[in-house]
Motif scaffolding. Structure first.
Motif, PDB file in Angstrom:
ATOM      1  N   ARG A 131      64.384  34.502  -5.125  1.00 52.00           N
ATOM      2  CA  ARG A 131      65.533  35.364  -5.393  1.00 52.00           C
ATOM      3  C   ARG A 131      66.022  36.066  -4.118  1.00 52.00           C
ATOM      4  NH1 ARG A 131      69.096  35.950  -6.734  1.00 52.00           N
ATOM      5  NH2 ARG A 131      69.344  38.095  -7.489  1.00 52.00           N
ATOM      6  N   ILE A 132      65.092  36.496  -3.285  1.00 53.24           N
ATOM      7  CA  ILE A 132      65.480  37.160  -2.032  1.00 53.24           C
ATOM      8  C   ILE A 132      66.215  36.178  -1.131  1.00 53.24           C
ATOM      9  CG2 ILE A 132      64.599  38.200   0.084  1.00 53.24           C
ATOM     10  CD1 ILE A 132      62.294  39.320  -1.723  1.00 53.24           C
ATOM     11  N   ALA A 133      65.633  34.981  -0.960  1.00 49.27           N
ATOM     12  CA  ALA A 133      66.280  33.984  -0.101  1.00 49.27           C
ATOM     13  C   ALA A 133      67.653  33.621  -0.657  1.00 49.27           C
ATOM     14  CB  ALA A 133      65.397  32.743   0.009  1.00 49.27           C
ATOM     15  N   GLN A 134      67.742  33.446  -1.971  1.00 49.17           N
ATOM     16  CA  GLN A 134      69.011  33.065  -2.611  1.00 49.17           C
ATOM     17  C   GLN A 134      70.091  34.123  -2.373  1.00 49.17           C
ATOM     18  OE1 GLN A 134      68.929  33.301  -6.930  1.00 49.17           O
ATOM     19  NE2 GLN A 134      70.000  31.345  -7.056  1.00 49.17           N
ATOM     20  N   CYS A 145      52.787  34.533   5.569  1.00 52.98           N
ATOM     21  CA  CYS A 145      51.690  34.831   4.626  1.00 52.98           C
ATOM     22  C   CYS A 145      50.666  35.710   5.329  1.00 52.98           C
ATOM     23  CB  CYS A 145      51.039  33.539   4.158  1.00 52.98           C
ATOM     24  SG  CYS A 145      52.048  32.609   3.018  1.00 52.98           S
ATOM     25  N   ARG A 146      50.437  36.859   4.768  1.00 51.13           N
ATOM     26  CA  ARG A 146      49.454  37.780   5.318  1.00 51.13           C
ATOM     27  C   ARG A 146      48.270  37.859   4.360  1.00 51.13           C
ATOM     28  NH1 ARG A 146      54.071  42.308   6.679  1.00 51.13           N
ATOM     29  NH2 ARG A 146      55.048  41.183   8.408  1.00 51.13           N
ATOM     30  N   ARG A 147      47.289  38.628   4.748  1.00 50.73           N
ATOM     31  CA  ARG A 147      46.071  38.711   3.939  1.00 50.73           C
ATOM     32  C   ARG A 147      46.356  39.237   2.522  1.00 50.73           C
ATOM     33  NH1 ARG A 147      40.836  38.613   5.242  1.00 50.73           N
ATOM     34  NH2 ARG A 147      39.347  39.641   3.870  1.00 50.73           N
ATOM     35  N   ASP A 148      47.145  40.312   2.445  1.00 51.72           N
ATOM     36  CA  ASP A 148      47.367  40.964   1.157  1.00 51.72           C
ATOM     37  C   ASP A 148      48.789  40.807   0.627  1.00 51.72           C
ATOM     38  OD1 ASP A 148      44.752  42.011   1.131  1.00 51.72           O
ATOM     39  OD2 ASP A 148      45.401  43.602   2.490  1.00 51.72           O
ATOM     40  N   SER A 149      49.650  40.167   1.378  1.00 53.96           N
ATOM     41  CA  SER A 149      51.051  40.118   0.970  1.00 53.96           C
ATOM     42  C   SER A 149      51.756  38.941   1.642  1.00 53.96           C
ATOM     43  CB  SER A 149      51.760  41.427   1.367  1.00 53.96           C
ATOM     44  OG  SER A 149      51.773  41.555   2.781  1.00 53.96           O
ATOM     45  N   VAL A 150      52.960  38.694   1.179  1.00 51.04           N
ATOM     46  CA  VAL A 150      53.840  37.736   1.854  1.00 51.04           C
ATOM     47  C   VAL A 150      55.088  38.493   2.286  1.00 51.04           C
ATOM     48  CG1 VAL A 150      55.234  35.650   1.610  1.00 51.04           C
ATOM     49  CG2 VAL A 150      52.985  35.776   0.529  1.00 51.04           C
ATOM     50  N   ALA A 151      55.484  38.292   3.526  1.00 48.93           N
ATOM     51  CA  ALA A 151      56.679  38.948   4.051  1.00 48.93           C
ATOM     52  C   ALA A 151      57.777  37.923   4.240  1.00 48.93           C
ATOM     53  CB  ALA A 151      56.364  39.624   5.389  1.00 48.93           C
ATOM     54  N   ILE A 152      58.981  38.281   3.832  1.00 45.61           N
ATOM     55  CA  ILE A 152      60.134  37.403   4.038  1.00 45.61           C
ATOM     56  C   ILE A 152      61.222  38.199   4.742  1.00 45.61           C
ATOM     57  CG2 ILE A 152      60.951  37.873   1.681  1.00 45.61           C
ATOM     58  CD1 ILE A 152      62.286  35.059   1.775  1.00 45.61           C
ATOM     59  N   THR A 166      64.000  46.348   2.533  1.00 43.07           N
ATOM     60  CA  THR A 166      65.013  46.988   3.368  1.00 43.07           C
ATOM     61  C   THR A 166      66.161  45.998   3.576  1.00 43.07           C
ATOM     62  OG1 THR A 166      64.025  46.260   5.448  1.00 43.07           O
ATOM     63  CG2 THR A 166      63.345  48.424   4.628  1.00 43.07           C
ATOM     64  N   ALA A 167      67.359  46.526   3.696  1.00 39.12           N
ATOM     65  CA  ALA A 167      68.527  45.695   3.969  1.00 39.12           C
ATOM     66  C   ALA A 167      69.543  46.547   4.706  1.00 39.12           C
ATOM     67  CB  ALA A 167      69.133  45.174   2.667  1.00 39.12           C
ATOM     68  N   GLY A 168      70.137  45.976   5.741  1.00 39.89           N
ATOM     69  CA  GLY A 168      71.147  46.744   6.448  1.00 39.89           C
ATOM     70  C   GLY A 168      71.603  46.069   7.729  1.00 39.89           C
ATOM     71  N   ALA A 169      72.570  46.714   8.361  1.00 41.64           N
ATOM     72  CA  ALA A 169      73.108  46.193   9.616  1.00 41.64           C
ATOM     73  C   ALA A 169      71.995  46.131  10.652  1.00 41.64           C
ATOM     74  CB  ALA A 169      74.240  47.090  10.105  1.00 41.64           C
ATOM     75  N   TYR A 208      72.926  41.289  10.335  1.00 44.53           N
ATOM     76  CA  TYR A 208      72.422  41.925   9.120  1.00 44.53           C
ATOM     77  C   TYR A 208      71.035  41.372   8.845  1.00 44.53           C
ATOM     78  CZ  TYR A 208      73.228  44.299   4.648  1.00 44.53           C
ATOM     79  OH  TYR A 208      73.195  45.170   3.587  1.00 44.53           O
ATOM     80  N   THR A 209      70.145  42.221   8.356  1.00 48.13           N
ATOM     81  CA  THR A 209      68.777  41.769   8.073  1.00 48.13           C
ATOM     82  C   THR A 209      68.298  42.296   6.728  1.00 48.13           C
ATOM     83  OG1 THR A 209      68.129  41.561  10.390  1.00 48.13           O
ATOM     84  CG2 THR A 209      66.356  41.899   8.800  1.00 48.13           C
ATOM     85  N   VAL A 210      67.709  41.391   5.961  1.00 52.10           N
ATOM     86  CA  VAL A 210      67.040  41.738   4.700  1.00 52.10           C
ATOM     87  C   VAL A 210      65.554  41.419   4.880  1.00 52.10           C
ATOM     88  CG1 VAL A 210      66.801  41.160   2.244  1.00 52.10           C
ATOM     89  CG2 VAL A 210      69.082  41.239   3.307  1.00 52.10           C
ATOM     90  N   SER A 211      64.698  42.396   4.573  1.00 56.23           N
ATOM     91  CA  SER A 211      63.254  42.195   4.709  1.00 56.23           C
ATOM     92  C   SER A 211      62.548  42.694   3.464  1.00 56.23           C
ATOM     93  CB  SER A 211      62.694  42.981   5.908  1.00 56.23           C
ATOM     94  OG  SER A 211      63.154  42.454   7.109  1.00 56.23           O
ATOM     95  N   ALA A 212      61.534  41.947   3.043  1.00 58.11           N
ATOM     96  CA  ALA A 212      60.732  42.387   1.902  1.00 58.11           C
ATOM     97  C   ALA A 212      59.290  41.974   2.108  1.00 58.11           C
ATOM     98  CB  ALA A 212      61.266  41.779   0.609  1.00 58.11           C
TER      99      ALA A 212
END
Ligand SMILES: Nc1ncnc2c1ncn2[C@@H]1O[C@H](COP(=O)(O)OP(=O)(O)OP(=O)(O)O)[C@@H](O)[C@H]1O
Ligand SMILES: [Mg+2]
Length: 97
Positions: free
Chosen positions: A7-10, A31-38, A75-78, A83-87
């Motif tokens: 959904r984030i990528a889409q 892929c991190r130890r406790d999470s995945v970051a995109i 986070t999302a913003g200029a 523009y960058t979206v990160s989760a």
């Protein structure tokens, strides 16, 4: 997890195409130890966005709420001219997806 990443990528790729036509877009997944970051980042647009864009401005709000339900960050913003979206999504999410 897979649905959330999808959904984030889409949404971020759709946004880049709509709001920053002609920009270069980079999608990174870590892929991190406790999470995945995109992270989805785009450079500055090279063309003006179309005037009659559909959309109610709810895409990022929906993602932010979804990530909060999953116990992640969003986070999302200029970002410079672009523009960058990160989760970040924890591996052990709640049942809410
Ligand atoms: N990649 C981007 N480049 C430039 N501006 C952006 C980008 N992504 C989002 N924005 C800005 O953030 C606003 C909010 O984005 P959001 O995805 O929530 O709404 P939308 O795309 O306009 O509509 P919807 O997602 O509901 O169809 C956009 O209207 C736009 O102004
Ligand atoms: Mg959108």
């Amino acid at each position: 997890m897979q649905r959330a990443l999808y959904r984030i990528a889409q949404e971020a790729l759709t946004n880049a195409a709509k709001h920053a036509p002609g920009a270069l877009v980079r999608v990174g997944v870590e892929c991190r130890r406790d999470s995945v970051a995109i992270t989805v980042s785009n450079t500055a647009p090279t063309r003006s966005p179309a005037f009659d864009l559909p959309g109610g401005g709810n895409g990022l709000i929906g993602l932010r709420e979804r990530m909060a339900l999953l116990g992640g960050t969003f986070t999302a913003g200029a970002d410079g001219d672009g523009y960058t979206v990160s989760a970040t999504i924890p591996h052990h999410t709640s049942t809410a997806e």
